[in-house]
Design a protein around this motif. Structure first.
Motif, PDB file in Angstrom:
ATOM      1  N   ASN A 319       0.840  -1.195   0.000  1.00 27.20           N
ATOM      2  CA  ASN A 319       0.000   0.000   0.000  1.00 27.20           C
ATOM      3  C   ASN A 319       0.881   1.254   0.000  1.00 27.20           C
ATOM      4  O   ASN A 319       2.072   1.199   0.319  1.00 27.20           O
ATOM      5  CB  ASN A 319      -0.985  -0.039   1.168  1.00 27.20           C
ATOM      6  N   ASP A 320       0.277   2.367  -0.358  1.00 25.03           N
ATOM      7  CA  ASP A 320       1.071   3.596  -0.529  1.00 25.03           C
ATOM      8  C   ASP A 320       1.663   4.090   0.792  1.00 25.03           C
ATOM      9  O   ASP A 320       2.743   4.689   0.807  1.00 25.03           O
ATOM     10  CB  ASP A 320       0.206   4.695  -1.148  1.00 25.03           C
ATOM     11  N   TRP A 410      -4.355   6.369   3.067  1.00 26.61           N
ATOM     12  CA  TRP A 410      -4.489   5.180   2.217  1.00 26.61           C
ATOM     13  C   TRP A 410      -5.879   4.562   2.387  1.00 26.61           C
ATOM     14  O   TRP A 410      -6.528   4.187   1.413  1.00 26.61           O
ATOM     15  CB  TRP A 410      -3.398   4.159   2.569  1.00 26.61           C
ATOM     16  N   VAL A 414      -8.526   3.854  -0.710  1.00 26.50           N
ATOM     17  CA  VAL A 414      -8.988   2.541  -1.191  1.00 26.50           C
ATOM     18  C   VAL A 414     -10.439   2.242  -0.839  1.00 26.50           C
ATOM     19  O   VAL A 414     -10.982   1.240  -1.298  1.00 26.50           O
ATOM     20  CB  VAL A 414      -8.102   1.369  -0.679  1.00 26.50           C
ATOM     21  N   ALA A 458      -2.529  -5.685  -0.505  1.00 30.30           N
ATOM     22  CA  ALA A 458      -2.823  -4.256  -0.364  1.00 30.30           C
ATOM     23  C   ALA A 458      -3.981  -4.001   0.600  1.00 30.30           C
ATOM     24  O   ALA A 458      -3.984  -3.002   1.313  1.00 30.30           O
ATOM     25  CB  ALA A 458      -3.138  -3.658  -1.734  1.00 30.30           C
ATOM     26  N   LEU A 459      -4.965  -4.899   0.614  1.00 32.59           N
ATOM     27  CA  LEU A 459      -6.233  -4.557   1.274  1.00 32.59           C
ATOM     28  C   LEU A 459      -6.540  -5.321   2.558  1.00 32.59           C
ATOM     29  O   LEU A 459      -7.267  -4.826   3.413  1.00 32.59           O
ATOM     30  CB  LEU A 459      -7.405  -4.796   0.305  1.00 32.59           C
ATOM     31  N   PRO A 617      -6.722  -2.475  -6.636  1.00 35.22           N
ATOM     32  CA  PRO A 617      -6.371  -1.325  -5.792  1.00 35.22           C
ATOM     33  C   PRO A 617      -5.274  -0.473  -6.441  1.00 35.22           C
ATOM     34  O   PRO A 617      -4.429  -1.007  -7.167  1.00 35.22           O
ATOM     35  CB  PRO A 617      -5.832  -1.967  -4.513  1.00 35.22           C
ATOM     36  N   GLY A 619      -1.822   1.916  -6.362  1.00 37.70           N
ATOM     37  CA  GLY A 619      -0.595   1.700  -5.585  1.00 37.70           C
ATOM     38  C   GLY A 619       0.632   2.133  -6.365  1.00 37.70           C
ATOM     39  O   GLY A 619       0.639   2.117  -7.590  1.00 37.70           O
TER      40      GLY A 619
END
Ligand SMILES: Cc1ncc(C[n+]2csc(CCOP(=O)(O)OP(=O)(O)O)c2C)c(N)n1
Ligand SMILES: [Mg+2]
Length: 654
Positions: A319-320, A410, A414, A458-459, A617, A619
């Motif tokens: 993730n960012d 973030w 998302v 990511a999630l 997502p 990123g």
């Protein structure tokens, strides 16, 4: 007719009566089974069976050797005799495909934090080489599994036996030599006596956290059935201590000095943090130091997603927030991580020119990566030692605040991923969002390959160390379904959910039969998008126009695989194994289907029709997949230009 030189000397049928004092007469296979059933492991004072079961598929290579020994163990185990305890049970589980059974064994051992492992027996030739992929996965993921391939006749009397590879230059080469590079220990038992030192060496490797992986003992077909007088001590109960090596004081001082100088440190939690059961120590370290924690595919859940400084996935599919912190970090503390290219975003994740690494790892090989200050130790012990040594020191408060802010940003970014999109079929992140809410903290979600691992990394919010079971070392399509069996055997109280792409399902659905036969209550979630969403989007972004990545009929006019969708009916296919199936095409129906699956006493499958095209997502992570340097295709030329720009930040960390 001349006498067969290899014919064994006549021996009494039941064996033990003729054995010299202090020995027990058994075949090699019987001795092997009896020995394995007596092995235990112990860590932190908790003792358990080391090899609690054996998966197998029989053929001429093992049916009358290991197969006979397993039968005898099941129906007529040896009583206590000559000072040896009675033979303990060695349950046998029948699999459908040898690769799958190794996956099942790996998932079991992983769920048991590597304190228990399964054995896998297969026949000569293809049965055994089918296990090579599973062995590679185990070794790469550092998970213990005992692989027992059958092998050619040691006495060479019948060469070539059915399925034997003949090498005219070296008669001791067999197909099983393919296990050597993918095993942490390899042996072949040409003579019965060799079994004794081999078994002891094998148990040591299985239970050594720094060494563990696939342990392979090849068993020639004739040797399995050969009798030998075994010393009675071989069958005594044995306990293998699983160590927690502590850091060397001088190494600890060096690590502390680097960390104390840090302004923007991060921790990267890898699988080692979970296998060492270091979650409490990690939370305590984080609370004491204020250092944010990023996680890898294997390490997600080591620190609960509810912890304010759990920033989540780092790297190519991270993730960012985590990737911004990684880019800025001056000190990276790797805890039990191998630093794969997904974690390092192919050596672009860490952008601070002066970044330094402190690697806490039980394996020196991993601790040394990125020219790190090495702290070779068990993750839990190492974290406790670091925390004690840093007493009173904290990362600058502004750093922690920035981490929390980045995480909040973030989460806002998302949020739309979880909402329905303006398209016919749901995007898979919607399904994952629902699943993440529906599953209990100690339930287990399993995945390995496709577009799913990236979205999950990511999630997904993991709230326990066991919830997130991603096999992303070998990322082997086909792991998920058999792994659900292994995880369920290891954690019967947990719901176990395997997320399986349609491509993956078509590669290895066979173990559904085992799920049915053994009555393992697992939930299979199959995402049907008629092709490979993952490799399709990789292909498109790398100039290859999704070539060969959809499941379509060959079109007669174009000559390409871009015709109609295949008539292949996944729900009907699953039903044909005797499993109940629900089919859904929107997130709300998925929620209802999941609740029904949860309530059911039996295994069920949910087939979800999803969009092949995402959206996935957002990123900033990157992954190095080289694009053709010259091409006649404009799509490839454009992708190459982009690729060359993306390569600029790639560097060694020295
Ligand atoms: C055994 C194996 N073969 C090939 C690959 C390369 N590969 C990675 S993902 C993928 C496609 C997966 O398709 P599917 O399961 O439908 O998932 P989706 O990409 O649609 O999410 C392939 C072929 C792999 N990881 N493992
Ligand atoms: Mg697919």
């Amino acid at each position: 007719m001349s006498e067969n030189p290899s014919a064994p000397a006549a021996a009494p049928a039941d064996g033990t009566s003729s054995a010299p004092a202090g020995t027990i007469r058994l075949t090699v296979a019987q001795a092997l089974v009896r020995f394995l059933a007596a092995q235990h492991s112990e860590r932190d004072g908790v003792r358990q069976r080391l090899i609690p079961g054996t998966f197998g598929i029989f053929g001429h290579g093992n049916v009358a050797g290991v197969g006979q020994a397993l039968l005898q163990n099941a129906v007529d185990p040896a009583p206590a005799e000559a000072g040896a305890p009675a033979e303990a049970q060695m349950p046998y589980y029948q699999a459908r495909n040898e690769q799958n059974m190794v996956h099942t064994a790996v998932a079991y051992a992983r769920t048991k934090n590597r304190l228990q492992a399964m054995a896998c027996t297969a026949s000569i030739g293809p049965g055994s080489t089918n296990m090579v992929t599973g062995a590679a996965l185990a070794t790469i993921d550092r998970i213990p599994v005992l692989i027992l391939p059958s092998d050619v006749f040691a006495n060479r009397a019948v060469d070539p036996v059915l399925q034997q590879l003949e090498d005219e230059r070296a008669m001791d080469v067999t197909v099983n030599d393919a296990f050597r590079p993918v095993s942490r220990y390899f042996d072949r038992i040409w003579r019965p006596e060799q079994l004794i030192p081999s078994l002891l060496a094998a148990m040591r490797v299985l239970t050594d956290p720094a060494e563990t992986g696939a342990v392979t003992i090849c068993l020639p077909q004739d040797v399995q059935a050969e009798a030998h007088d075994w010393p009675v001590e071989l069958f005594a109960e044995r306990t293998w201590h699983v160590g927690r090596p502590v850091p060397e004081p001088a190494a600890l001082d060096r690590a502390l000095e680097v960390i104390r100088g840090a302004q923007r440190p991060v921790v990267i939690a890898g699988g080692g943090a979970i296998y060492s059961e270091a979650s409490e120590a990690l939370a305590a370290f984080t609370d004491a130091t204020g250092i944010p924690v990023l996680d890898t595919q294997a390490g997600k859940g080591a620190l609960s997603a509810d912890h304010p400084l759990c920033i989540g996935g780092i790297g190519a599919t991270g993730n960012d927030a985590a990737n911004t912190l990684a880019a800025e970090a001056d000190v990276v503390i790797g805890v039990g991580t191998r630093y794969t290219d997904f974690t390092t975003a192919s050596h672009t994740a860490f952008r601070n020119p002066d970044v330094r690494f402190v690697n806490l790892n039980v394996k020196a090989f991993d601790a040394a990566k990125h020219a790190a200050t090495m702290l070779v130790a068990d993750a839990r012990e190492g974290l406790a030692a670091l925390q004690a040594g840093l007493s009173g020191w904290q990362a600058p408060a502004a750093h922690g605040e920035r981490a929390r802010q980045l995480r909040a940003d973030w989460e806002q970014l998302v949020e739309p991923c979880f909402q329905p999109h303006d398209q016919e079929l749901p995007a898979q992140p919607e399904i994952f969002g629902a699943l993440n809410e529906l599953m209990g903290d100690t339930d287990i979600v399993i995945n390995a390959a496709g577009s799913m691992p990236g979205d999950l990394q990511a999630l997904w919010k993991a709230r326990s160390p066991q919830q997130y079971h991603l096999e992303y070392g070998y990322s082997c399509m086909g792991y998920e379904l058999p792994a659900s069996l292994g995880a369920k055997m290891a954690a019967p109280e947990s719901e176990v959910v395997a997320i399986i792409g349609d491509g993956t399902f078509q590669m290895a659905p066979q173990e559904i039969a085992t799920i049915v036969a053994e009555r393992f209550k697992v939930i299979l979630v199959i995402l049907q998008n008629h092709g490979w969403s993952s490799i399709g989007s990789l292909s498109e972004s790398h100039g290859s126009q999704r070539f060969g990545t959809k499941y379509r009929m060959r079109d007669e006019s174009s000559g390409m695989l871009d015709g109609d969708k295949l008539p292949f009916d996944i729900p009907a296919n699953i039903r044909s194994y005797g499993l109940e199936v629900q089919e859904v095409s929107d997130t709300e129906s998925f929620r209802e289907a999941y609740r029904r699956a949860e309530q059911s006493e039996e295994a069920t499958a949910i087939v979800v029709n999803t969009s092949l095209y995402g959206p996935n997502p957002p990123g900033i992570g990157w992954w190095d997949v080289p694009v053709s340097a010259v091409s006649r295709l404009e799509s490839t030329q454009q992708a190459r230009t982009q690729y060359e720009q993306d390569l600029v930040p790639q560097r060694h960390y020295l």
